[in-house]
Design a protein around this motif. Structure first.
Motif, PDB file in Angstrom:
ATOM      1  N   CYS A   7      32.838  50.316 -98.459  1.00  0.00           N
ATOM      2  CA  CYS A   7      32.933  50.777 -99.850  1.00  0.00           C
ATOM      3  C   CYS A   7      32.028  49.976-100.784  1.00  0.00           C
ATOM      4  O   CYS A   7      32.262  49.944-101.992  1.00  0.00           O
ATOM      5  CB  CYS A   7      34.375  50.666-100.334  1.00  0.00           C
ATOM      6  SG  CYS A   7      35.539  51.674 -99.439  1.00  0.00           S
ATOM      7  N   SER A   8      31.015  49.323-100.245  1.00  0.00           N
ATOM      8  CA  SER A   8      30.183  48.451-101.073  1.00  0.00           C
ATOM      9  C   SER A   8      29.448  49.189-102.195  1.00  0.00           C
ATOM     10  O   SER A   8      29.041  48.582-103.168  1.00  0.00           O
ATOM     11  CB  SER A   8      29.193  47.674-100.195  1.00  0.00           C
ATOM     12  OG  SER A   8      28.409  48.560 -99.438  1.00  0.00           O
ATOM     13  N   PHE A   9      29.312  50.494-102.080  1.00  0.00           N
ATOM     14  CA  PHE A   9      28.692  51.288-103.150  1.00  0.00           C
ATOM     15  C   PHE A   9      29.690  52.279-103.745  1.00  0.00           C
ATOM     16  O   PHE A   9      29.316  53.250-104.366  1.00  0.00           O
ATOM     17  CB  PHE A   9      27.454  52.035-102.631  1.00  0.00           C
ATOM     18  CG  PHE A   9      26.357  51.107-102.215  1.00  0.00           C
ATOM     19  CD1 PHE A   9      25.593  50.446-103.170  1.00  0.00           C
ATOM     20  CD2 PHE A   9      26.114  50.865-100.880  1.00  0.00           C
ATOM     21  CE1 PHE A   9      24.593  49.569-102.797  1.00  0.00           C
ATOM     22  CE2 PHE A   9      25.110  49.981-100.496  1.00  0.00           C
ATOM     23  CZ  PHE A   9      24.350  49.331-101.457  1.00  0.00           C
ATOM     24  N   GLY A  10      30.977  52.045-103.493  1.00  0.00           N
ATOM     25  CA  GLY A  10      32.005  52.942-103.989  1.00  0.00           C
ATOM     26  C   GLY A  10      32.369  53.964-102.936  1.00  0.00           C
ATOM     27  O   GLY A  10      31.826  53.968-101.826  1.00  0.00           O
ATOM     28  N   LEU A 151      33.807  45.623-108.121  1.00  0.00           N
ATOM     29  CA  LEU A 151      34.370  45.691-109.462  1.00  0.00           C
ATOM     30  C   LEU A 151      33.305  45.280-110.469  1.00  0.00           C
ATOM     31  O   LEU A 151      32.398  44.529-110.164  1.00  0.00           O
ATOM     32  CB  LEU A 151      35.591  44.776-109.585  1.00  0.00           C
ATOM     33  CG  LEU A 151      36.746  45.074-108.624  1.00  0.00           C
ATOM     34  CD1 LEU A 151      37.858  44.052-108.822  1.00  0.00           C
ATOM     35  CD2 LEU A 151      37.280  46.469-108.841  1.00  0.00           C
ATOM     36  N   GLY A 152      33.442  45.746-111.655  1.00  0.00           N
ATOM     37  CA  GLY A 152      32.517  45.384-112.722  1.00  0.00           C
ATOM     38  C   GLY A 152      33.293  45.252-114.008  1.00  0.00           C
ATOM     39  O   GLY A 152      34.511  45.216-114.019  1.00  0.00           O
ATOM     40  N   SER A 153      32.589  45.189-115.083  1.00  0.00           N
ATOM     41  CA  SER A 153      33.255  45.137-116.376  1.00  0.00           C
ATOM     42  C   SER A 153      32.395  45.901-117.368  1.00  0.00           C
ATOM     43  O   SER A 153      31.232  46.188-117.113  1.00  0.00           O
ATOM     44  CB  SER A 153      33.456  43.682-116.825  1.00  0.00           C
ATOM     45  OG  SER A 153      32.196  43.050-116.974  1.00  0.00           O
ATOM     46  N   GLY A 154      32.982  46.212-118.480  1.00  0.00           N
ATOM     47  CA  GLY A 154      32.238  46.964-119.479  1.00  0.00           C
ATOM     48  C   GLY A 154      32.949  46.935-120.812  1.00  0.00           C
ATOM     49  O   GLY A 154      34.056  46.401-120.949  1.00  0.00           O
ATOM     50  N   GLN A 155      32.313  47.514-121.791  1.00  0.00           N
ATOM     51  CA  GLN A 155      32.889  47.567-123.119  1.00  0.00           C
ATOM     52  C   GLN A 155      32.547  48.908-123.735  1.00  0.00           C
ATOM     53  O   GLN A 155      31.426  49.397-123.585  1.00  0.00           O
ATOM     54  CB  GLN A 155      32.315  46.434-123.981  1.00  0.00           C
ATOM     55  CG  GLN A 155      32.894  46.383-125.365  1.00  0.00           C
ATOM     56  CD  GLN A 155      32.399  45.188-126.150  1.00  0.00           C
ATOM     57  OE1 GLN A 155      31.632  44.391-125.657  1.00  0.00           O
ATOM     58  NE2 GLN A 155      32.837  45.080-127.372  1.00  0.00           N
ATOM     59  N   GLY A 159      34.987  54.668-132.564  1.00  0.00           N
ATOM     60  CA  GLY A 159      35.237  54.523-134.000  1.00  0.00           C
ATOM     61  C   GLY A 159      35.129  53.080-134.394  1.00  0.00           C
ATOM     62  O   GLY A 159      34.150  52.407-134.093  1.00  0.00           O
ATOM     63  N   ARG A 160      36.164  52.551-134.999  1.00  0.00           N
ATOM     64  CA  ARG A 160      36.161  51.152-135.433  1.00  0.00           C
ATOM     65  C   ARG A 160      36.784  50.217-134.416  1.00  0.00           C
ATOM     66  O   ARG A 160      36.673  49.014-134.524  1.00  0.00           O
ATOM     67  CB  ARG A 160      36.917  51.026-136.747  1.00  0.00           C
ATOM     68  CG  ARG A 160      36.213  51.768-137.847  1.00  0.00           C
ATOM     69  CD  ARG A 160      36.926  51.571-139.127  1.00  0.00           C
ATOM     70  NE  ARG A 160      36.230  52.368-140.150  1.00  0.00           N
ATOM     71  CZ  ARG A 160      36.689  52.599-141.324  1.00  0.00           C
ATOM     72  NH1 ARG A 160      37.868  52.105-141.685  1.00  0.00           N
ATOM     73  NH2 ARG A 160      36.014  53.318-142.172  1.00  0.00           N
ATOM     74  N   ALA A 161      37.474  50.796-133.441  1.00  0.00           N
ATOM     75  CA  ALA A 161      38.132  49.960-132.426  1.00  0.00           C
ATOM     76  C   ALA A 161      37.204  49.767-131.237  1.00  0.00           C
ATOM     77  O   ALA A 161      36.352  50.582-130.951  1.00  0.00           O
ATOM     78  CB  ALA A 161      39.423  50.644-131.962  1.00  0.00           C
ATOM     79  N   SER A 162      37.348  48.651-130.577  1.00  0.00           N
ATOM     80  CA  SER A 162      36.597  48.442-129.340  1.00  0.00           C
ATOM     81  C   SER A 162      37.571  48.026-128.250  1.00  0.00           C
ATOM     82  O   SER A 162      38.652  47.531-128.524  1.00  0.00           O
ATOM     83  CB  SER A 162      35.490  47.417-129.514  1.00  0.00           C
ATOM     84  OG  SER A 162      36.032  46.117-129.603  1.00  0.00           O
ATOM     85  N   CYS A 163      37.164  48.230-127.045  1.00  0.00           N
ATOM     86  CA  CYS A 163      38.039  47.961-125.917  1.00  0.00           C
ATOM     87  C   CYS A 163      37.205  47.298-124.831  1.00  0.00           C
ATOM     88  O   CYS A 163      36.138  47.771-124.479  1.00  0.00           O
ATOM     89  CB  CYS A 163      38.626  49.276-125.418  1.00  0.00           C
ATOM     90  SG  CYS A 163      39.609  49.102-123.928  1.00  0.00           S
ATOM     91  N   ARG A 164      37.701  46.199-124.306  1.00  0.00           N
ATOM     92  CA  ARG A 164      37.058  45.542-123.155  1.00  0.00           C
ATOM     93  C   ARG A 164      37.994  45.651-121.981  1.00  0.00           C
ATOM     94  O   ARG A 164      39.183  45.380-122.093  1.00  0.00           O
ATOM     95  CB  ARG A 164      36.789  44.075-123.450  1.00  0.00           C
ATOM     96  CG  ARG A 164      35.647  43.843-124.337  1.00  0.00           C
ATOM     97  CD  ARG A 164      35.351  42.400-124.458  1.00  0.00           C
ATOM     98  NE  ARG A 164      34.472  42.270-125.601  1.00  0.00           N
ATOM     99  CZ  ARG A 164      34.217  41.186-126.224  1.00  0.00           C
ATOM    100  NH1 ARG A 164      34.772  40.057-125.835  1.00  0.00           N
ATOM    101  NH2 ARG A 164      33.403  41.170-127.245  1.00  0.00           N
ATOM    102  N   GLU A 165      37.430  46.009-120.874  1.00  0.00           N
ATOM    103  CA  GLU A 165      38.271  46.154-119.705  1.00  0.00           C
ATOM    104  C   GLU A 165      37.499  45.796-118.450  1.00  0.00           C
ATOM    105  O   GLU A 165      36.338  46.130-118.302  1.00  0.00           O
ATOM    106  CB  GLU A 165      38.765  47.595-119.596  1.00  0.00           C
ATOM    107  CG  GLU A 165      39.774  47.780-118.507  1.00  0.00           C
ATOM    108  CD  GLU A 165      40.417  49.131-118.562  1.00  0.00           C
ATOM    109  OE1 GLU A 165      40.792  49.618-117.504  1.00  0.00           O
ATOM    110  OE2 GLU A 165      40.534  49.703-119.654  1.00  0.00           O
ATOM    111  N   ARG A 166      38.161  45.074-117.570  1.00  0.00           N
ATOM    112  CA  ARG A 166      37.566  44.791-116.253  1.00  0.00           C
ATOM    113  C   ARG A 166      37.956  45.935-115.353  1.00  0.00           C
ATOM    114  O   ARG A 166      39.117  46.262-115.222  1.00  0.00           O
ATOM    115  CB  ARG A 166      38.096  43.466-115.717  1.00  0.00           C
ATOM    116  CG  ARG A 166      37.460  43.108-114.404  1.00  0.00           C
ATOM    117  CD  ARG A 166      37.469  41.601-114.248  1.00  0.00           C
ATOM    118  NE  ARG A 166      37.034  41.210-112.944  1.00  0.00           N
ATOM    119  CZ  ARG A 166      35.773  41.181-112.544  1.00  0.00           C
ATOM    120  NH1 ARG A 166      34.834  41.544-113.364  1.00  0.00           N
ATOM    121  NH2 ARG A 166      35.456  40.785-111.332  1.00  0.00           N
ATOM    122  N   VAL A 167      36.978  46.544-114.749  1.00  0.00           N
ATOM    123  CA  VAL A 167      37.206  47.720-113.907  1.00  0.00           C
ATOM    124  C   VAL A 167      37.154  47.317-112.451  1.00  0.00           C
ATOM    125  O   VAL A 167      36.396  46.526-112.049  1.00  0.00           O
ATOM    126  CB  VAL A 167      36.144  48.796-114.190  1.00  0.00           C
ATOM    127  CG1 VAL A 167      36.490  50.056-113.442  1.00  0.00           C
ATOM    128  CG2 VAL A 167      36.049  49.070-115.654  1.00  0.00           C
TER     129      VAL A 167
END
Length: 167
Positions: A7-10, A151-155, A159-167
């Protein structure tokens, strides 16, 4: 027999079924049992494909018309009531959907029996999961193992809210 999944590339249901077909499972061996689920408006196809230096088989579920999502109970009954599925496939597919229902239920704070699947409850996802179980049985696979999924991460900003999540 053991199958190891890299699964190294999903991984996706389409990719996994394509790989199992590449191992020798005839498409008709997947198609006939899956049709016993009484799903409508879909057609299965496969073709050779190449991405960069990697060649393989592409599996596709073409769905016509509106996709309908289903709840866990409906999918479980669909699987257990399908006359064209072996007891092994019924057990395996039911276990997969149960695990998904438990995870979804935990996220949404509802018991697994009350989980309503959206993408996973659509025709193509049901066909991918049940079809993979059929193919694994046809190949005589009794055990599986896989590499870690990257796994990766992103942001995102909405609108005015932001969300950070580790995927």
């Amino acid at each position: 027999m053991l199958v190891y999944i890299d699964c190294s590339f999903g991984i996706s249901g389409d990719m996994f079924l394509g790989a199992l077909i590449d191992l020798g499972v005839p498409l008709k061996e997947i198609e006939q049992p899956v049709k016993s689920l009484k799903l409508s408006n879909f057609k299965l196809s496969t073709r050779k494909d190449k991405r960069g230096a990697i060649a393989g088989r592409m599996f596709k579920v073409d769905v016509t018309g509106r996709q309908v999502s289903r709840d866990y109970k409906t999918i479980r009954e669909m699987i257990t009531g399908a006359k064209g599925l072996s007891p092994t496939v019924k057990k395996m597919a039911s276990a997969i959907f149960k695990e998904l229902a438990v995870a979804e239920g935990r996220i949404h704070g509802v018991p697994p029996a009350k989980v309503h699947f959206h993408e996973v409850g659509a025709v193509d996802s049901i066909v991918d999961i049940v079809g993979a179980c059929v193919a694994l049985e046809w190949l005589g696979i009794e055990e599986s193992a896989c590499s870690p999924v990257p796994l990766g991460s992103g942001q995102i900003q909405i609108g005015r809210a932001s969300c950070r999540e580790r995927v």
